[in-house]
Write a protein that holds these residues in place. Structure first.
Motif, PDB file in Angstrom:
ATOM      1  N   LEU B 272       0.908  -1.174  -0.163  1.00 34.27           N
ATOM      2  CA  LEU B 272       0.130  -0.098  -0.026  1.00 34.27           C
ATOM      3  C   LEU B 272       1.013   1.113  -0.015  1.00 34.27           C
ATOM      4  O   LEU B 272       0.649   2.317  -0.832  1.00 34.27           O
ATOM      5  CB  LEU B 272      -1.093  -0.117   1.266  1.00 34.27           C
ATOM      6  CG  LEU B 272      -2.180   0.825   1.324  1.00 34.27           C
ATOM      7  CD1 LEU B 272      -3.365   0.076   0.391  1.00 34.27           C
ATOM      8  CD2 LEU B 272      -2.702   0.830   2.668  1.00 34.27           C
ATOM      9  N   GLY B 284       1.299   3.828   5.219  1.00 34.90           N
ATOM     10  CA  GLY B 284       0.508   2.705   5.234  1.00 34.90           C
ATOM     11  C   GLY B 284       0.498   2.383   6.743  1.00 34.90           C
ATOM     12  O   GLY B 284      -0.874   1.819   7.095  1.00 34.90           O
ATOM     13  N   ALA B 309      -8.904  -1.490   0.246  1.00 33.69           N
ATOM     14  CA  ALA B 309      -7.942  -0.548  -0.001  1.00 33.69           C
ATOM     15  C   ALA B 309      -6.756  -0.663  -0.866  1.00 33.69           C
ATOM     16  O   ALA B 309      -6.330   0.141  -1.618  1.00 33.69           O
ATOM     17  CB  ALA B 309      -7.421   0.081   1.443  1.00 33.69           C
ATOM     18  N   VAL B 310      -6.222  -1.832  -0.589  1.00 29.46           N
ATOM     19  CA  VAL B 310      -5.035  -2.407  -1.392  1.00 29.46           C
ATOM     20  C   VAL B 310      -5.397  -2.404  -3.011  1.00 29.46           C
ATOM     21  O   VAL B 310      -4.791  -2.121  -3.979  1.00 29.46           O
ATOM     22  CB  VAL B 310      -4.587  -3.859  -1.028  1.00 29.46           C
ATOM     23  CG1 VAL B 310      -3.542  -4.319  -2.012  1.00 29.46           C
ATOM     24  CG2 VAL B 310      -3.941  -3.584   0.479  1.00 29.46           C
ATOM     25  N   LEU B 312      -8.050  -1.077  -4.772  1.00 26.21           N
ATOM     26  CA  LEU B 312      -8.276   0.259  -5.262  1.00 26.21           C
ATOM     27  C   LEU B 312      -6.847   1.006  -5.378  1.00 26.21           C
ATOM     28  O   LEU B 312      -6.785   1.560  -6.272  1.00 26.21           O
ATOM     29  CB  LEU B 312      -8.938   1.080  -4.056  1.00 26.21           C
ATOM     30  CG  LEU B 312     -10.450   0.963  -4.176  1.00 26.21           C
ATOM     31  CD1 LEU B 312     -11.409   1.817  -3.002  1.00 26.21           C
ATOM     32  CD2 LEU B 312     -10.925   1.110  -5.682  1.00 26.21           C
ATOM     33  N   LEU B 313      -5.837   0.776  -4.440  1.00 31.01           N
ATOM     34  CA  LEU B 313      -4.872   1.560  -4.686  1.00 31.01           C
ATOM     35  C   LEU B 313      -4.024   1.261  -5.593  1.00 31.01           C
ATOM     36  O   LEU B 313      -3.271   1.579  -6.507  1.00 31.01           O
ATOM     37  CB  LEU B 313      -3.871   1.443  -3.246  1.00 31.01           C
ATOM     38  CG  LEU B 313      -2.970   2.626  -3.142  1.00 31.01           C
ATOM     39  CD1 LEU B 313      -3.789   3.805  -2.751  1.00 31.01           C
ATOM     40  CD2 LEU B 313      -1.809   2.342  -2.489  1.00 31.01           C
ATOM     41  N   LEU B 317      -2.932   3.716  -8.107  1.00 30.98           N
ATOM     42  CA  LEU B 317      -1.494   4.192  -7.519  1.00 30.98           C
ATOM     43  C   LEU B 317      -0.649   3.042  -7.295  1.00 30.98           C
ATOM     44  O   LEU B 317      -0.211   2.430  -6.525  1.00 30.98           O
ATOM     45  CB  LEU B 317      -1.505   4.909  -6.196  1.00 30.98           C
ATOM     46  CG  LEU B 317      -1.710   6.337  -6.298  1.00 30.98           C
ATOM     47  CD1 LEU B 317      -1.529   6.815  -4.730  1.00 30.98           C
ATOM     48  CD2 LEU B 317      -0.693   7.101  -6.961  1.00 30.98           C
ATOM     49  N   GLY B 320       1.969   2.624  -4.983  1.00 29.60           N
ATOM     50  CA  GLY B 320       1.962   2.807  -3.782  1.00 29.60           C
ATOM     51  C   GLY B 320       1.722   4.248  -3.471  1.00 29.60           C
ATOM     52  O   GLY B 320       1.808   5.084  -4.034  1.00 29.60           O
ATOM     53  N   LEU B 321       1.213   4.589  -2.172  1.00 26.78           N
ATOM     54  CA  LEU B 321       1.097   5.892  -1.625  1.00 26.78           C
ATOM     55  C   LEU B 321       2.282   6.762  -1.814  1.00 26.78           C
ATOM     56  O   LEU B 321       2.232   7.975  -2.094  1.00 26.78           O
ATOM     57  CB  LEU B 321       0.804   5.830  -0.140  1.00 26.78           C
ATOM     58  CG  LEU B 321      -0.576   5.201   0.078  1.00 26.78           C
ATOM     59  CD1 LEU B 321      -0.463   5.048   1.914  1.00 26.78           C
ATOM     60  CD2 LEU B 321      -1.554   6.120  -0.259  1.00 26.78           C
ATOM     61  N   PHE B 324       2.187   9.261  -4.617  1.00 27.92           N
ATOM     62  CA  PHE B 324       1.258  10.141  -4.532  1.00 27.92           C
ATOM     63  C   PHE B 324       1.601  11.644  -4.636  1.00 27.92           C
ATOM     64  O   PHE B 324       1.200  12.110  -5.598  1.00 27.92           O
ATOM     65  CB  PHE B 324       0.280  10.014  -3.496  1.00 27.92           C
ATOM     66  CG  PHE B 324      -0.819  11.097  -3.443  1.00 27.92           C
ATOM     67  CD1 PHE B 324      -1.980  10.988  -4.333  1.00 27.92           C
ATOM     68  CD2 PHE B 324      -1.028  12.062  -2.575  1.00 27.92           C
ATOM     69  CE1 PHE B 324      -2.884  11.765  -4.382  1.00 27.92           C
ATOM     70  CE2 PHE B 324      -1.902  12.986  -2.540  1.00 27.92           C
ATOM     71  CZ  PHE B 324      -2.847  12.776  -3.372  1.00 27.92           C
TER      72      PHE B 324
END
Lengths: 267, 352
Positions: B272, B284, B309-310, B312-313, B317, B320-321, B324
């Motif tokens: 994530l 995360g 969440a994983v 969707l991400l 993305l 990973g975050l 972003f």
């Protein structure tokens, strides 16, 4: 001085290297030529201990190379590049070179964690060495680029550079010209010719490009089906009938004798 | 060494590169995060549940960064990281109970060191395993540790668990939620400085070299097996420290504190946040702690929400975050670039 004596290597029934003797003096550029599958890369893989030969000996200066584990080979001054380029893809070009320099003094984890004087000194020296290699290969502009982003030809240069940062006494180059436009072969050959003087290292070069080999090397060994078929100066090897047979096939050899150098003798 | 095939060099890279903002912007972001972390208790200190969640995020942060060392920076895999936390937690509890007046820095180091020893032992076989085999071995480790804790009752009190006294320095103890928060924050920051220091050094480069190409790493003089063992030892040390923090936060260590699902949540949080990104892992951790807090009254929803969440991400993305900020910057640039152009009517070529 590198010396292979009676080295044989086979995979199952396939003989990759057949009773090979090979000598390379210090301070020169030597080349190993041969068609695809002739066993050239296998020779490098034996020298740096990726492959275990069934018989024979490999001696470098006073060191019995076959007693070493593969990660120890570099401690005795033998470094290499890879045919298919094995860069550390997620690292920058500069960090790739630093990994090469890291073997010179390998500070432990705690030395690094607390940035003790030894770790700082190592960092300075490694960076200095990497800078010198960037300059030599004229790739300073690539230093911050991630290795995976580069085109193949430039990756080959970085691969060669990483082998140079290890401060080798013997540099094994596996097809350094592969993937490079032919127009750049001559400048690459010039770089390779400079290595013995500038870096105090001898070079053992493998390549398909006959033009590159003839221009860069002063001593050539030709292989076919794992065995040595000719050895000598580039001119001697080029005109050896067995080499012409191996490259072109016996029936064409007579007509194409003159055209071979220009054609590059691709295997 | 013929088992070391050259095709290892061609293995697809597990790690998608994290794209970074310019240094100045990154520094600004780090300062902003630091300020928020420091002043946070001034606003929320009275709400002990919020403070608990925030402290849990710090503890998870260290645990997830320690796992990311293995997975993202070292290219190895562990599905049993909670097992390391358990060892650190029990070591902390045993030290605090049996050695009276032990200063907290010594206890933290002791918990880390005890876990590092186990990490070293686990690393010995794992140094020679990779891929699925490594996943199964670490999974077995993660499942086995709580079972051992449950049955070794003379040491661990079995299911009852061990009560952990609050951290102390000399005669001062730090029992309140706000004090525990700052205690965890200080330990986390020290560990992060140490981790960044290692990653920037020749040791960190060796980890990455083994991850990217074992054949080339070997040719450059890196002992691949020893490097993997060192990586496991290092990862275990920091996970053990996280276990120490967790023990103080919970006030209790028991076999139930370290379920196998926790290891999987850590792994999900690494993905994530972004492989090979310390900041992504911290993000995360915050998400994991918040989801856990929000679903604490309706158990069973945590894995569903985290899994969602994983998914969707990974759709939006994939890096990973941690990716972003870069994506946001690019979007902002595009938006700014478009504004003046929007006033010009599109040409026929653009319409068609």
């Amino acid at each position: 001085m590198l010396g292979l004596r009676g080295v044989s290597l086979s995979f199952g029934g396939v003989k990759a290297i057949d009773n090979l003797d090979l000598d390379l003096s210090d301070g020169i550029v030597g080349a190993l030529i041969g068609a695809n599958g002739a066993g050239k890369t296998s020779v490098l893989n034996v020298i740096n201990r990726f492959y275990e030969p069934q018989s024979g000996s490999v001696q470098y200066d006073d060191v019995d190379i076959l007693r070493l584990r593969s990660h120890q080979v570099i401690k005795h001054g033998i470094s290499r590049s890879f045919q298919n380029v094995a860069l550390f893809n997620q690292l920058t070009v500069f960090d790739n070179l630093l990994v090469g320099a890291d073997h010179i003094s390998r500070p432990g984890l705690l030395t690094n964690l607390f940035r003790l004087p030894k770790a700082r000194r190592h960092g300075r020296e490694a960076r200095k060495r990497a800078e010198r290699v960037l300059e030599f290969l004229d790739i300073s502009h690539l230093r911050a680029r991630r290795a995976s982003e580069l085109p193949f030809g430039e990756r080959k240069l970085v691969d060669m550079g990483r082998a140079l940062t290890t401060d080798p006494k013997l540099l094994l180059l596996d097809e350094p010209a592969a993937g490079m436009p032919e127009a750049r072969h001559e400048s690459l050959a010039k770089l390779i010719r400079q290595i013995p003087d500038e870096w105090e290292a001898s070079v053992l070069l493998i390549d398909h490009s006959m033009a590159l080999v003839l221009s860069a090397a002063s001593h050539v060994v030709a292989m076919d089906f794992g065995a040595k078929i000719a050895e000598g100066s580039p001119d001697e090897v080029r005109s050896d009938p067995r080499v012409i047979d191996a490259y072109l096939g016996p029936q064409d050899a007579a007509q194409q004798d003159g055209a071979q150098a220009e054609a590059g003798l691709e295997g | 060494m013929s088992e070391l095939s050259l095709s290892a060099a061609r293995r697809g890279a597990l790690v998608k590169s994290i794209r970074k903002l310019p240094l100045g912007l990154r520094m600004l972001a780090i300062v902003a995060v630091a300020i928020v972390a420091i002043v946070f208790p001034a606003f929320e200190g009275s709400d002990s549940f919020v403070m608990y969640t925030a402290t849990q995020a710090l503890v998870y942060g260290l645990a997830i960064v320690s796992l990311n060392l293995l997975v993202g920076f070292g290219g190895q895999i562990s599905l049993g990281q909670a097992g390391f936390l358990a060892i650190g937690g029990y070591a902390a509890a045993l030290l605090a109970i049996h050695v009276s007046g032990l200063p907290i820095p010594i206890e933290v180091l002791g918990a880390g060191a005890a876990t590092a020893v186990i990490g070293f032992l686990l690393g010995l076989p794992t140094g020679r395993l990779r891929g699925h085999y490594l996943a199964i071995l670490t999974l077995g480790f993660g499942v086995a540790i709580p079972e051992i804790a449950l049955n070794w009752t003379s040491l661990t009190q079995g299911r009852t668990g061990l009560t952990v006294p609050p951290p102390r320095i000399g005669n001062t103890i730090f029992p309140t939620p706000t004090e525990l928060y700052y205690f965890s924050l200080v330990v986390l920051v020290i560990c992060l400085v140490a981790i960044f220091s290692i990653l920037a050094s020749s040791t960190g480069r060796a980890f990455a070299a083994v991850r990217d190409s074992e054949a080339a790493a070997t040719a450059m003089g890196i002992n691949v097996t020893a490097t993997k063992v060192l990586l496991f030892t290092t990862s275990a040390f920091f996970a053990g420290v996280a276990g120490d923090l967790d023990a103080h936060l919970q006030g209790l260590v028991s076999p139930d504190s370290f379920p196998f699902s926790l290891s999987l949540f850590f792994f999900a949080a690494v993905v994530l946040g972004g492989l090979a990104s310390v900041w992504g892992s911290l993000a995360g951790a915050v998400i994991l702690a918040v989801i856990e807090a929000e679903t604490s009254s309706s158990s069973g929803w945590e894995p569903v929400i985290l899994g969602g969440a994983v998914v969707l991400l990974l759709l939006f993305l994939p890096r990973g975050l941690a990716d972003f900020p870069y994506r946001a910057q690019q979007a902002l640039r595009r938006w700014r670039g478009r504004k003046p152009r929007a006033a010009v009517p599109p040409s026929r070529a653009e319409v068609s």
